[in-house]
Design an enzyme around this catalytic site. Structure first.
Site, PDB file in Angstrom:
ATOM      1  N   ALA A  42       0.818  -1.222   0.000  1.00 17.88           N
ATOM      2  CA  ALA A  42       0.000   0.000   0.000  1.00 17.88           C
ATOM      3  C   ALA A  42       0.848   1.267   0.000  1.00 17.88           C
ATOM      4  O   ALA A  42       0.718   2.124  -0.875  1.00 17.88           O
ATOM      5  CB  ALA A  42      -0.933  -0.014   1.208  1.00 17.88           C
TER       6      ALA A  42
ATOM      7  N   ARG B  86       3.581  12.068  -9.825  1.00 24.49           N
ATOM      8  CA  ARG B  86       2.664  13.149 -10.207  1.00 24.49           C
ATOM      9  C   ARG B  86       3.294  14.522  -9.965  1.00 24.49           C
ATOM     10  O   ARG B  86       3.006  15.478 -10.674  1.00 24.49           O
ATOM     11  CB  ARG B  86       1.353  13.024  -9.425  1.00 24.49           C
ATOM     12  CG  ARG B  86       0.495  11.836  -9.836  1.00 24.49           C
ATOM     13  CD  ARG B  86      -0.866  11.883  -9.147  1.00 24.49           C
ATOM     14  NE  ARG B  86      -1.662  10.702  -9.491  1.00 24.49           N
ATOM     15  CZ  ARG B  86      -1.836   9.653  -8.714  1.00 24.49           C
ATOM     16  NH1 ARG B  86      -1.261   9.630  -7.515  1.00 24.49           N
ATOM     17  NH2 ARG B  86      -2.559   8.631  -9.098  1.00 24.49           N
TER      18      ARG B  86
ATOM     19  N   ALA C  73      -4.395  -0.323   6.405  1.00 27.32           N
ATOM     20  CA  ALA C  73      -4.154  -0.008   4.996  1.00 27.32           C
ATOM     21  C   ALA C  73      -4.412   1.463   4.698  1.00 27.32           C
ATOM     22  O   ALA C  73      -3.690   2.078   3.887  1.00 27.32           O
ATOM     23  CB  ALA C  73      -5.027  -0.887   4.101  1.00 27.32           C
TER      24      ALA C  73
ATOM     25  N   TYR D  23     -31.486  12.790   5.896  1.00 33.39           N
ATOM     26  CA  TYR D  23     -32.572  11.959   6.421  1.00 33.39           C
ATOM     27  C   TYR D  23     -33.558  11.587   5.328  1.00 33.39           C
ATOM     28  O   TYR D  23     -33.998  12.419   4.544  1.00 33.39           O
ATOM     29  CB  TYR D  23     -33.343  12.671   7.535  1.00 33.39           C
ATOM     30  CG  TYR D  23     -34.702  12.036   7.774  1.00 33.39           C
ATOM     31  CD1 TYR D  23     -34.798  10.780   8.360  1.00 33.39           C
ATOM     32  CD2 TYR D  23     -35.879  12.665   7.347  1.00 33.39           C
ATOM     33  CE1 TYR D  23     -36.039  10.168   8.536  1.00 33.39           C
ATOM     34  CE2 TYR D  23     -37.113  12.058   7.524  1.00 33.39           C
ATOM     35  CZ  TYR D  23     -37.191  10.811   8.116  1.00 33.39           C
ATOM     36  OH  TYR D  23     -38.403  10.203   8.271  1.00 33.39           O
TER      37      TYR D  23
ATOM     38  N   ASN E 105      -1.568   3.972   3.046  1.00 34.24           N
ATOM     39  CA  ASN E 105      -1.766   4.741   1.821  1.00 34.24           C
ATOM     40  C   ASN E 105      -1.563   6.234   2.058  1.00 34.24           C
ATOM     41  O   ASN E 105      -0.950   6.942   1.258  1.00 34.24           O
ATOM     42  CB  ASN E 105      -3.175   4.492   1.269  1.00 34.24           C
ATOM     43  CG  ASN E 105      -3.238   3.256   0.400  1.00 34.24           C
ATOM     44  OD1 ASN E 105      -2.763   3.256  -0.729  1.00 34.24           O
ATOM     45  ND2 ASN E 105      -3.801   2.188   0.934  1.00 34.24           N
TER      46      ASN E 105
ATOM     47  N   SER F 158       1.026  -3.907  -4.722  1.00 39.14           N
ATOM     48  CA  SER F 158      -0.171  -3.062  -4.626  1.00 39.14           C
ATOM     49  C   SER F 158      -1.441  -3.878  -4.459  1.00 39.14           C
ATOM     50  O   SER F 158      -2.472  -3.587  -5.066  1.00 39.14           O
ATOM     51  CB  SER F 158      -0.282  -2.179  -5.890  1.00 39.14           C
ATOM     52  OG  SER F 158      -1.254  -1.175  -5.712  1.00 39.14           O
TER      53      SER F 158
ATOM     54  N   CYS G 281      -6.348  -6.748   2.975  1.00 33.90           N
ATOM     55  CA  CYS G 281      -7.568  -6.943   3.760  1.00 33.90           C
ATOM     56  C   CYS G 281      -8.611  -7.795   3.038  1.00 33.90           C
ATOM     57  O   CYS G 281      -9.559  -8.268   3.661  1.00 33.90           O
ATOM     58  CB  CYS G 281      -8.178  -5.586   4.117  1.00 33.90           C
ATOM     59  SG  CYS G 281      -7.046  -4.522   5.035  1.00 33.90           S
TER      60      CYS G 281
END
Length: 559
Positions: free
Chosen positions: A10, A21, A302, A426, A306, A38, A42
Site C-alpha cells: 500500500a 505526479r 491499509a 434523512y 496509503n 499493490s 484486507c
C-alpha cells in the site's frame, strides 16, 4: 534525482505514484521480494472464503502497468540485502536468478511493512496444516489446502481483525471453528463491555470461543497432529490459522542507524522523514501519533499506509502535505454484526487521565417500518472540555455510516453539543429523523450538563457495596414482572410525578427503562421535583443485563 523504495504494497506504491505526479524528472525504482504488488491485503480472507471470486481481483496492477502509467520501475522477487547509507548504495538479490547487484539512490524510502508475530511454540516447525495470512500467495495456499483436504475442523489463534474474518469465512464453508484468544475478550481494541457482544455472536453462529487460552505445546512432524493449550486441554484440528498480530519490519532500517520510536516502529517527522536525512519510512513499518493525545501509536492499517505513502511522496518532491496523525479507526464485519471503533476507548481515556462521561446509546439505524435494526453506540466525552474522545459501535447495519461521521467530527475536535447541530441526511430508508449520531450528542450534552449517567458497572459496584439508594424501574408493570434489576422498585413513568413525593429526595436515586430514553424523562422529572442526586442508567436494563450475563459466564468458567 534517484528514489529507491523498498516495499510495494500500500504505502510504497502510493508513495511512487504521488512522487511521480509531482515530478517527471525523478527516477523511481521499487524493489520487493514478494511476487505481487499493490494488493489488497484486507481482501485475502474473503478470497479464501470465495466471497471474492479470484485472487487476481486483489492484484489489479502489476509492474508493467506501473511502468506504462507512472514510469516507475518495479522489480518483484528482488530482495534488498544490505544498505550503505554513507555512499547511498543498496545491494539487491534477484530471487529468481540469484544475481546480486548494486543500485544507488539520492533518497530512500522504507515501506517494508510488518512481520507476523509467530508464537514461540511454532518456531522451528513447518507444519503443512498451519497457516498465517501474510500475502496473496499465503491466501492461495490456504484456499488450495481447503479445496484439496476438505478440512472439517479449524483452530484459529487470535481474535483480532484477521482471526475473526477468517473464522467467519471458514465457518461459511462448513468448517467447525474454534477461536483461542490470549486475552479475556475478542477484539482487544474495544472496551470489554462492547466486545462481549461479539462473544454473543460467536455463540449464535456456532463458533467455539476459548478466552485466556492459547497453544503451549505442539506435536507432529510434517503435520500438526495435536496441540496442548495453556489450560491443559488437547486440541486436534485439520487446519490451524495463526492470527496473533504483527510487528514493524524494521531490521533493514535499523541496520543503517534509523531510530525507532516508543512503539518499536520507525519514528518520523510530519513529512515521514526519519532521523537520517533523505531516508523516509511509510506504512506498517512507521510509527503514527494519536490525533487526540499527540502520543505515539502503532496501529497498522491499509488506510494509514496509503496516507503515509502519499504524504511522503508529496513532501519529498516539494509538496506541502504533512502527516496529521490517526484515530485508529477500524471496522469489521463478523457474520451479522458490524463492529467499529474510532478514537480513544474508555480504558484508554481513563489511562490518559481524562474525567469521562460514558454513554451507551441503543438506537436503530432507520425506522422500524423500514426494517431498521438497533446499533449499540458507546461514546466517550471529556467532562472538562465536552470534546468527543472516542466511539465504538456494534450492530447489524448502518454502523459504517455513523462511525465515519464520528471519526470526522473527532478529528475536527467537536464537542458533544455540536453533534446535534450537524445537518445529516434523512429519509426513512436511511435514518431516523433524530439520527443516532445526533441523539448521541443530545444525550451526552445532557449528561455533561444537567442529567448525569451511570454505567451498569458502576451500579453493580454500588449494589455489591449494599449502598443505600433508590433504584426505580420506569417501565410497565408487565415488563417489571417479567424481570427487573435487583432492589428496583416499580414506578411507571406516567405515575412518577405523583409517586415521587413518597421517596427520599436526599437519597442517591437511579432510574432506568429499557434502553435509556424514558429513563432520561424520569430523571428530569425527579430533578425538577428537587431530588439531589439522580442518575439515568445508560443503556437501560438491556445493557445492564448484558453486563450481568457476562459476569455469570465468568463465574461459570471459574467453577
Amino acid at each position: 534525482m534517484k528514489i529507491i523504495i523498498i516495499g510495494s504494497v500500500a504505502s510504497g506504491t502510493s508513495f511512487a505514484t504521488k512522487a511521480r505526479r509531482n515530478s517527471e524528472r525523478a527516477t523511481i525504482t521499487l524493489y520487493d521480494k514478494d511476487t505481487d504488488i499493490s494488493y489488497a491485503v484486507c481482501g485475502i480472507p474473503y478470497a479464501v472464503g470465495g466471497e471474492v471470486g479470484d485472487f487476481d481481483e486483489l492484484t489489479p496492477r502489476n509492474a508493467k502497468w506501473f511502468k506504462a502509467r507512472h514510469n516507475v520501475d518495479v522489480h518483484t522477487s528482488h530482495e534488498v540485502l544490505r544498505i550503505d547509507h554513507a555512499i547511498k548504495t543498496v545491494w539487491v538479490k534477484n530471487l529468481l536468478t540469484g544475481e546480486i547487484f548494486e543500485d544507488h539512490y539520492d533518497l530512500l524510502v522504507f515501506a517494508t511493512g510488518a512481520r507476523y508475530q509467530t508464537p514461540e511454540v511454532f518456531l522451528g516447525h513447518d507444519f503443512d496444516n498451519v497457516f498465517q495470512v501474510r500475502n496473496i500467495q499465503s491466501g492461495k495456499v490456504i484456499k488450495s489446502y481447503i479445496a484439496t483436504h476438505q478440512p472439517k475442523t479449524a483452530v484459529i489463534v487470535g481474535a483480532g481483525y484477521i482471526g475473526l474474518e477468517m473464522a467467519e469465512q471458514l465457518k461459511a464453508q462448513g468448517i467447525d471453528v474454534t477461536v483461542l484468544q490470549r486475552g479475556q475478550h475478542p477484539m482487544p481494541h474495544l472496551d470489554w463491555d462492547m466486545s462481549i457482544r461479539i462473544e454473543d455472536e460467536m455463540r449464535k453462529q456456532g463458533i467455539h470461543f476459548r478466552p485466556e487460552e492459547t497453544i503451549a505445546e505442539v506435536s507432529g512432524t510434517t503435520r500438526l497432529e495435536s496441540a496442548v493449550t495453556t489450560k491443559g486441554e488437547v486440541l486436534e484440528a485439520d487446519l490451524y490459522i495463526i492470527a496473533t498480530g504483527v510487528l514493524p519490519n524494521t531490521a533493514l532500517a535499523t541496520s543503517i542507524g534509523v531510530d525507532l520510536g516508543e512503539t518499536g516502529a520507525i519514528v518520523t517527522d510530519s513529512t515521514m522523514q526519519t532521523n537520517l536525512e533523505g531516508v523516509y519510512a511509510v506504512g506498517d513499518v512507521a510509527e503514527s501519533f494519536h490525533v487526540i493525545t499527540g502520543k505515539p501509536i502503532y496501529r497498522p492499517m491499509a488506510t494509514t499506509a496509503n496516507k503515509m505513502g502519499r504524504i511522503a511522496g508529496d513532501a519529498m518532491t516539494g509538496g506541502t502535505l504533512r502527516f496529521q496523525g490517526i484515530l485508529g479507526t477500524g471496522i469489521l464485519r463478523f457474520f451479522d454484526l458490524t463492529i467499529a471503533q474510532t478514537g480513544l476507548t474508555e480504558k484508554e481515556a481513563l489511562g490518559e487521565g481524562y474525567d469521562v462521561a460514558v454513554l451507551f446509546n441503543i438506537k436503530p439505524d432507520k425506522p422500524a417500518y423500514m426494517a431498521g435494526q438497533e446499533m449499540v453506540i458507546k461514546a466517550i466525552a471529556d467532562k472538562q472540555t465536552h470534546r468527543i474522545l472516542g466511539v465504538q459501535i456494534i450492530g447489524p447495519q448502518g454502523v459504517d455510516k455513523r462511525i465515519d461521521v464520528f471519526a470526522s467530527t473527532i478529528t475536527l475536535g467537536v464537542k458533544a453539543e455540536d453533534l446535534f447541530h450537524m445537518d445529516l441526511a434523512y429519509a426513512p430508508p436511511f435514518s431516523t429523523t433524530k439520527d443516532a449520531v445526533a441523539y448521541t450528542g443530545m444525550a451526552l450534552t445532557n449528561a455533561l450538563n444537567t442529567a448525569p449517567l451511570m454505567t451498569a458497572q458502576e451500579l453493580l459496584a454500588l449494589q455489591a457495596k449494599q449502598t443505600d439508594m433508590t433504584i426505580i424501574d420506569t417501565r410497565t408493570a408487565e415488563s417489571y414482572a417479567e424481570g427487573h434489576i435487583p432492589e428496583a422498585v416499580h414506578i411507571p413513568l406516567t405515575a412518577l410525578r405523583e409517586e415521587s413525593a413518597k421517596l427520599d429526595k436526599a437519597k442517591l436515586t437511579i432510574v432506568y427503562c429499557y434502553k435509556g430514553v424514558a429513563g432520561n424523562a424520569a430523571q428530569n422529572i425527579l430533578r425538577h421535583e428537587g431530588f439531589k442526586a439522580v442518575y439515568n442508567l445508560t443503556g437501560g436494563k438491556d445493557h445492564y443485563q448484558e453486563i450481568v450475563k457476562q459476569g455469570k459466564r465468568d463465574d461459570q468458567e471459574l467453577k
